[in-house]
Scaffold this active site. Structure first.
Site, PDB file in Angstrom:
ATOM      1  CD1 TRP A 189      -8.640  13.605   4.720  1.00 44.41           C
ATOM      2  CD2 TRP A 189      -8.357  15.384   3.393  1.00 44.41           C
ATOM      3  NE1 TRP A 189      -9.791  14.351   4.765  1.00 44.41           N
ATOM      4  CE2 TRP A 189      -9.648  15.441   3.972  1.00 44.41           C
ATOM      5  CE3 TRP A 189      -7.969  16.410   2.527  1.00 44.41           C
ATOM      6  CZ2 TRP A 189     -10.536  16.482   3.699  1.00 44.41           C
ATOM      7  CZ3 TRP A 189      -8.852  17.455   2.260  1.00 44.41           C
ATOM      8  CH2 TRP A 189     -10.118  17.477   2.836  1.00 44.41           C
ATOM      9  CB  ALA A 247      -6.281  -0.778   6.560  1.00 47.41           C
ATOM     10  CE  LYS A 256      -7.982   2.254  10.032  1.00 48.27           C
ATOM     11  NZ  LYS A 256      -6.911   1.257   9.706  1.00 48.27           N
ATOM     12  N   GLY A 311       0.830  -1.210   0.000  1.00 56.18           N
ATOM     13  CA  GLY A 311       0.000   0.000   0.000  1.00 56.18           C
ATOM     14  C   GLY A 311       0.860   1.252   0.000  1.00 56.18           C
ATOM     15  CE1 TYR A 346     -10.718   2.887   6.150  1.00 54.63           C
ATOM     16  CE2 TYR A 346     -11.281   5.127   6.783  1.00 54.63           C
ATOM     17  CZ  TYR A 346     -10.335   4.161   6.518  1.00 54.63           C
ATOM     18  OH  TYR A 346      -9.005   4.467   6.630  1.00 54.63           O
ATOM     19  CB  THR A 396      -7.871   2.014   2.468  1.00 52.75           C
ATOM     20  OG1 THR A 396      -7.480   1.400   1.240  1.00 52.75           O
ATOM     21  CG2 THR A 396      -6.856   1.699   3.551  1.00 52.75           C
TER      22      THR A 396
HETATM   23  N1  LIG Z   1      -5.698   6.597   2.628  1.00 55.06           N
HETATM   24  C1  LIG Z   1      -6.079   7.519   3.523  1.00 55.06           C
HETATM   25  O1  LIG Z   1      -6.496   8.624   3.166  1.00 55.06           O
HETATM   26  C2  LIG Z   1      -5.986   7.225   5.000  1.00 55.06           C
HETATM   27  C3  LIG Z   1      -6.366   8.234   5.907  1.00 55.06           C
HETATM   28  C4  LIG Z   1      -6.270   7.964   7.273  1.00 55.06           C
HETATM   29  C5  LIG Z   1      -5.801   6.730   7.700  1.00 55.06           C
HETATM   30  N2  LIG Z   1      -5.475   5.774   6.785  1.00 55.06           N
HETATM   31  C6  LIG Z   1      -4.998   4.481   7.291  1.00 55.06           C
HETATM   32  O2  LIG Z   1      -3.615   4.372   6.986  1.00 55.06           O
HETATM   33  C7  LIG Z   1      -3.281   3.014   6.731  1.00 55.06           C
HETATM   34  C8  LIG Z   1      -2.582   2.892   5.393  1.00 55.06           C
HETATM   35  O3  LIG Z   1      -3.467   3.342   4.381  1.00 55.06           O
HETATM   36  P1  LIG Z   1      -3.010   3.469   2.861  1.00 55.06           P
HETATM   37  O4  LIG Z   1      -3.538   4.760   2.366  1.00 55.06           O
HETATM   38  O5  LIG Z   1      -1.569   3.138   2.700  1.00 55.06           O
HETATM   39  O6  LIG Z   1      -3.902   2.313   2.217  1.00 55.06           O
HETATM   40  P2  LIG Z   1      -3.663   1.439   0.920  1.00 55.06           P
HETATM   41  O7  LIG Z   1      -2.747   2.137  -0.036  1.00 55.06           O
HETATM   42  O8  LIG Z   1      -5.019   1.038   0.459  1.00 55.06           O
HETATM   43  O9  LIG Z   1      -2.887   0.182   1.500  1.00 55.06           O
HETATM   44  C9  LIG Z   1      -3.508  -0.773   2.294  1.00 55.06           C
HETATM   45  C10 LIG Z   1      -2.846  -2.073   1.969  1.00 55.06           C
HETATM   46  O10 LIG Z   1      -3.444  -3.104   2.785  1.00 55.06           O
HETATM   47  C11 LIG Z   1      -3.564  -4.232   1.968  1.00 55.06           C
HETATM   48  N3  LIG Z   1      -4.553  -5.170   2.472  1.00 55.06           N
HETATM   49  C12 LIG Z   1      -5.897  -5.163   2.341  1.00 55.06           C
HETATM   50  N4  LIG Z   1      -6.438  -6.239   2.912  1.00 55.06           N
HETATM   51  C13 LIG Z   1      -5.407  -6.955   3.429  1.00 55.06           C
HETATM   52  C14 LIG Z   1      -5.316  -8.175   4.123  1.00 55.06           C
HETATM   53  N5  LIG Z   1      -6.406  -8.908   4.393  1.00 55.06           N
HETATM   54  N6  LIG Z   1      -4.085  -8.600   4.514  1.00 55.06           N
HETATM   55  C15 LIG Z   1      -2.980  -7.894   4.238  1.00 55.06           C
HETATM   56  N7  LIG Z   1      -2.996  -6.751   3.544  1.00 55.06           N
HETATM   57  C16 LIG Z   1      -4.206  -6.286   3.152  1.00 55.06           C
HETATM   58  C17 LIG Z   1      -3.935  -3.717   0.603  1.00 55.06           C
HETATM   59  O11 LIG Z   1      -3.660  -4.682  -0.375  1.00 55.06           O
HETATM   60  P3  LIG Z   1      -4.547  -4.717  -1.726  1.00 55.06           P
HETATM   61  O12 LIG Z   1      -4.319  -3.404  -2.400  1.00 55.06           O
HETATM   62  O13 LIG Z   1      -3.982  -5.888  -2.453  1.00 55.06           O
HETATM   63  O14 LIG Z   1      -5.971  -4.893  -1.282  1.00 55.06           O
HETATM   64  C18 LIG Z   1      -3.019  -2.497   0.504  1.00 55.06           C
HETATM   65  O15 LIG Z   1      -1.770  -2.842  -0.054  1.00 55.06           O
HETATM   66  C19 LIG Z   1      -4.609   2.236   6.836  1.00 55.06           C
HETATM   67  O16 LIG Z   1      -4.721   1.710   8.125  1.00 55.06           O
HETATM   68  C20 LIG Z   1      -5.660   3.291   6.626  1.00 55.06           C
HETATM   69  O17 LIG Z   1      -6.874   2.946   7.252  1.00 55.06           O
HETATM   70  C21 LIG Z   1      -5.539   5.990   5.446  1.00 55.06           C
END
Ligand SMILES: NC(=O)c1ccc[n+]([C@@H]2O[C@H](COP(=O)([O-])OP(=O)(O)OC[C@H]3O[C@@H](n4cnc5c(N)ncnc54)[C@H](OP(=O)(O)O)[C@@H]3O)[C@@H](O)[C@H]2O)c1
Length: 267
Positions: free
Chosen positions: A139, A57, A122, A18, A118, A59
């Site tokens: 974000w 996660a 979380k 991710g 979501y 997401t």
């Molecule tokens: N994105 C935002 O704006 C945001 C904001 C606040 C907090 N967060 C939090 O920050 C963290 C990182 O987010 P990010 O933006 O880096 O998200 P991301 O780019 O969607 O990365 C999440 C990763 O988790 C993987 N994943 C999903 N299901 C899984 C499973 N069962 N086992 C192992 N891996 C799995 C996904 O793989 P696949 O792609 O193959 O499904 C993806 O590579 C998360 O906890 C998110 O909730 C994100």
């Protein structure tokens, strides 16, 4: 081995495919960084770790409304499996645990009130953490995966104008800065920490800054959340600040955007 500094810790990174996971893998170069294909957190697994950076996660905020069980499986049961390893965990949580009714930055002691599936998953994931750090951030954008910056760069190259929501305020946070702050954080006491970029803006203001930074001629037409009509409700205001002494301070989101655009443009 003593778990005294990140250098000597056996560090496991979940979700390293991710956008945040990729940044963490760069910032913690000796870590065991596992993408989903190598570690699915919803299935039983084992790992030798003194520290887990849990970036895996569900997401897809809108997708979670249609599949709450799927989101819960990854964000809650998956986190429970990670915690069961017994090592301290850095759990990345979200500004979407708040309802967005405030008009000043949310601090760690503010009551939560998620408005979406979501956000609820979380928050429930936070409650699984026994020992470690709950990092609420907002974000996120980076150089890989699906994120607002990459989407705007694509749309801005294809179109003369884009319609972008202008009534949600937050702090767009660059994953490179958050990964760096994670190194500081693991030397600090555990518990909830708000770690997000400095400054705040709406999505429309962010889009304008992206086009300006990338030299794209694309007009931003501000629209309301209602006009956009996404399936999941989102907080109208979700700026995060820390009230805890010694909290890591991230650069302004404009600086994060500059760094991300440089990275995307390549050498
Ligand atoms: N994105 C935002 O704006 C945001 C904001 C606040 C907090 N967060 C939090 O920050 C963290 C990182 O987010 P990010 O933006 O880096 O998200 P991301 O780019 O969607 O990365 C999440 C990763 O988790 C993987 N994943 C999903 N299901 C899984 C499973 N069962 N086992 C192992 N891996 C799995 C996904 O793989 P696949 O792609 O193959 O499904 C993806 O590579 C998360 O906890 C998110 O909730 C994100």
């Amino acid at each position: 081995m003593m778990a005294q500094g990140f250098v000597v810790r056996r560090t496991l990174i979940t979700g390293s495919g991710g956008q945040l996971g990729a940044a963490l893998a760069e910032t913690f170069p000796g870590a065991d960084a596992r993408p989903r294909a190598a570690l699915d957190v919803t299935r039983p697994f084992s790992a030798d770790a003194d520290l887990v950076l849990h970036a895996a996660a569900w997401t897809n905020v809108d997708g979670a409304e249609a599949d709450p069980e799927g989101a819960e499986l990854v964000n809650v049961a998956g986190t429970r499996n990670v915690v069961a390893l017994g090592a301290p965990v850095v759990y990345y949580s979200s500004d979407y645990v708040f309802d967005g009714a405030k008009r000043s930055p949310y601090v760690e002691s503010d009551p939560t009130g998620p408005r979406s599936v979501y956000g609820r998953t979380k928050l429930a994931g936070e409650q699984e953490v026994r020992e470690g750090w709950i990092v609420r951030t907002s974000w996120l954008f980076g150089w890989t995966g699906t994120n607002f910056v990459r989407t705007m760069l694509r749309l801005g190259a294809e179109r003369d104008e884009v319609r972008v929501v202008d009534d949600q305020r937050g702090s767009p946070t660059y994953v490179g800065h958050l990964a760096g702050a994670t190194r500081e954080l693991v030397e600090l006491p555990g518990g909830i920490w708000h770690v997000a970029a400095g400054g705040e803006c709406t999505w429309a203001e962010f889009a304008e800054a992206i086009f300006e930074g990338a030299g794209l001629e694309c007009r931003v037409v501000p629209i309301s959340t209602e006009e956009y009509g996404a399936p999941a409700p989102r907080p109208a205001y979700s700026v995060l600040r820390s009230e805890r002494p010694g909290a890591p301070q991230l650069p302004h989101w404009r600086e994060g955007l500059r760094d991300c655009l440089v990275r995307l443009e390549g050498p």
